[in-house]
Design a protein around this motif. Structure first.
Motif, short mmCIF file in Angstrom:
data_model
loop_
_atom_site.label_atom_id
_atom_site.label_comp_id
_atom_site.label_asym_id
_atom_site.label_seq_id
_atom_site.Cartn_x
_atom_site.Cartn_y
_atom_site.Cartn_z
N SER A 28 0.83 -1.20 0.00
CA SER A 28 0.00 0.00 0.00
C SER A 28 0.86 1.25 0.00
O SER A 28 2.08 1.21 0.23
CB SER A 28 -0.91 0.01 1.23
OG SER A 28 -0.12 0.18 2.41
N VAL A 29 0.21 2.39 -0.24
CA VAL A 29 0.93 3.67 -0.17
C VAL A 29 1.52 3.87 1.20
O VAL A 29 2.67 4.32 1.36
CB VAL A 29 -0.02 4.83 -0.54
CG1 VAL A 29 0.66 6.17 -0.32
CG2 VAL A 29 -0.48 4.70 -1.99
N TRP A 30 0.76 3.56 2.25
CA TRP A 30 1.27 3.70 3.61
C TRP A 30 2.47 2.79 3.84
O TRP A 30 3.47 3.21 4.41
CB TRP A 30 0.19 3.40 4.65
CG TRP A 30 0.72 3.41 6.05
CD1 TRP A 30 1.08 2.34 6.80
CD2 TRP A 30 0.99 4.56 6.86
NE1 TRP A 30 1.55 2.75 8.03
CE2 TRP A 30 1.50 4.10 8.09
CE3 TRP A 30 0.83 5.93 6.65
CZ2 TRP A 30 1.87 4.97 9.10
CZ3 TRP A 30 1.20 6.80 7.68
CH2 TRP A 30 1.72 6.31 8.89
N ASP A 81 -4.63 -0.21 1.00
CA ASP A 81 -4.70 1.24 1.15
C ASP A 81 -5.85 1.70 2.03
O ASP A 81 -5.80 2.77 2.62
CB ASP A 81 -4.80 1.91 -0.22
CG ASP A 81 -3.46 1.95 -0.95
OD1 ASP A 81 -2.46 2.35 -0.31
OD2 ASP A 81 -3.40 1.57 -2.12
N ASP A 82 -6.92 0.91 2.14
CA ASP A 82 -8.06 1.34 2.94
C ASP A 82 -8.08 0.72 4.33
O ASP A 82 -8.85 1.16 5.19
CB ASP A 82 -9.37 1.02 2.21
CG ASP A 82 -9.56 -0.47 1.97
OD1 ASP A 82 -8.58 -1.23 2.09
OD2 ASP A 82 -10.70 -0.88 1.67
N ARG A 136 -5.52 -1.79 7.24
CA ARG A 136 -4.38 -2.65 7.60
C ARG A 136 -4.85 -3.56 8.72
O ARG A 136 -5.14 -3.09 9.83
CB ARG A 136 -3.18 -1.80 8.03
CG ARG A 136 -2.57 -1.00 6.90
CD ARG A 136 -1.58 0.03 7.39
NE ARG A 136 -0.46 -0.54 8.14
CZ ARG A 136 0.60 -1.10 7.57
NH1 ARG A 136 0.67 -1.22 6.25
NH2 ARG A 136 1.59 -1.56 8.31
N GLN A 150 -11.45 8.03 3.62
CA GLN A 150 -10.02 8.11 3.35
C GLN A 150 -9.70 8.78 2.02
O GLN A 150 -8.70 8.47 1.38
CB GLN A 150 -9.38 6.72 3.44
CG GLN A 150 -9.54 6.10 4.83
CD GLN A 150 -9.47 4.59 4.81
OE1 GLN A 150 -10.37 3.92 4.33
NE2 GLN A 150 -8.38 4.07 5.33
#
Length: 327
Positions: A14-16, A86-87, A89, A205
């Motif tokens: 993911s981006v995070w 991304d939405d 974890r 988000q």
């Protein structure tokens, strides 16, 4: 493999997850439920994405801890799997079970640690430099707070190979050792304004834009300060004036524009307030004094995160850094 795990594996990190690549070094302080400093936790944190799976590792140990030492001291490093998307974890154990939701550079996570025998509400905020992370974990026995870990982490990618990096990390850990126990306080004799642009994310988000946050302080005496708060932008425009009264590690918001209270754990203050404009909006926040040091002064930079609720429903998340300007 669950449907969520399969989707996360197919999508890649993911981006995070990409944002927190590398190793993070910190020495967060442990506080009891009253905000009394108890000790340090030496931690090196890292996460690896390999073959569609993410594993999170934490290695370190507790120094001090007082009556909480027996609960928060373990004889082995933490490790747990993460279903990374991304939405959402999802933490799948064995050492932590729960989930976290990212809102840009901020993650709000709620999970349970069998080794510590506590529920945790962890807020991680990566600052605009990309290499500094403000961390806090409020620790719960059921609905009751039993303590809090918080501190500042710095990221490295070459710690074991680079002497200069190791020296920088050592200096950071020394600063956290010196400043970790410093209690939360705002200016008590000097008027001025905390100002900064904060990112705004909705409950789904999605980034909505930015909001200009201004908080003008006018001390009334050594324990009470008038705050004139304003938010401008991204549909969150509003103003409120409130008197904030400090009582040790506790704080009380005594109207007229908002009512609520706060509990501080060292440099981190955790307010909850309700706007008094006839609506149903409340704010749950964290205000962290980034440059607070021992002595007779207050810090000049705040890392802030505010979750805004309409009634009982999350409406928006703000986060950013505010800088002080005296007047």
């Amino acid at each position: 493999m669950t449907e969520n795990q399969a989707r996360a594996e197919a999508a890649g990190p993911s981006v995070w997850q990409q944002r927190i690549a590398g190793e993070w070094h910190g020495r967060p302080s442990l506080f009891d439920a009253t905000g009394t400093w108890c000790g340090y936790e030496d931690i090196r944190r890292s996460s690896e994405y390999t073959d569609g799976a993410t594993v999170y590792r934490m290695d370190g140990g507790l120094e001090g801890g007082g009556p909480l030492a027996g609960r928060f001291r373990l004889a082995a490093p933490f490790a747990f799997g993460v279903t990374d998307a991304d939405d959402n974890r999802v933490y799948v154990g064995p050492d932590f079970h729960g989930s976290g939701q990212p809102y840009g550079t901020f993650v709000d996570a709620r999970y349970y640690g069998p080794g510590w025998q506590v529920g945790l509400n962890t807020w991680n905020h990566v600052l605009p430099d990309g290499d500094t992370q403000v961390y806090s974990s409020v620790l719960y026995q059921g609905w009751t707070v039993v303590g809090c870990f918080n501190g500042v982490y710095r990221r490295t990618t070459d710690h074991d190979e680079n002497t200069a990096t190791r020296e920088a990390v050592a200096a950071h850990l020394a600063a956290e050792t010196r400043c970790g126990p410093v209690p939360w306080i705002l200016p008590t004799k000097q008027s001025g304004t905390f100002t900064g642009e904060c990112e705004v994310w909705d409950a789904h988000q999605k980034r909505l834009g930015t909001v200009l946050v201004e908080d003008r302080l006018t001390p009334l005496d050594l324990l009470r300060t008038e705050h004139r708060m304003s938010w401008t932008g991204s549909g969150l425009d509003r103003e409120a004036t409130v008197v904030r009264r400090r009582d040790g590690t506790r704080e009380f918001w005594e109207g007229p524009g908002a009512w609520g209270n706060a509990q501080a754990f060292g440099r981190a203050n955790f307010p909850v307030w309700h706007f008094a404009d006839g609506g149903a909006q409340r704010v749950v926040g964290r205000e962290y004094a980034l440059d607070a040091t021992p002595g007779m002064s207050a810090g000049g930079r705040l890392a802030v995160t505010y979750e805004v609720f309409d009634g009982q429903v999350l409406a928006a998340v703000l986060h950013g850094v505010l800088d002080w300007s005296a007047s």
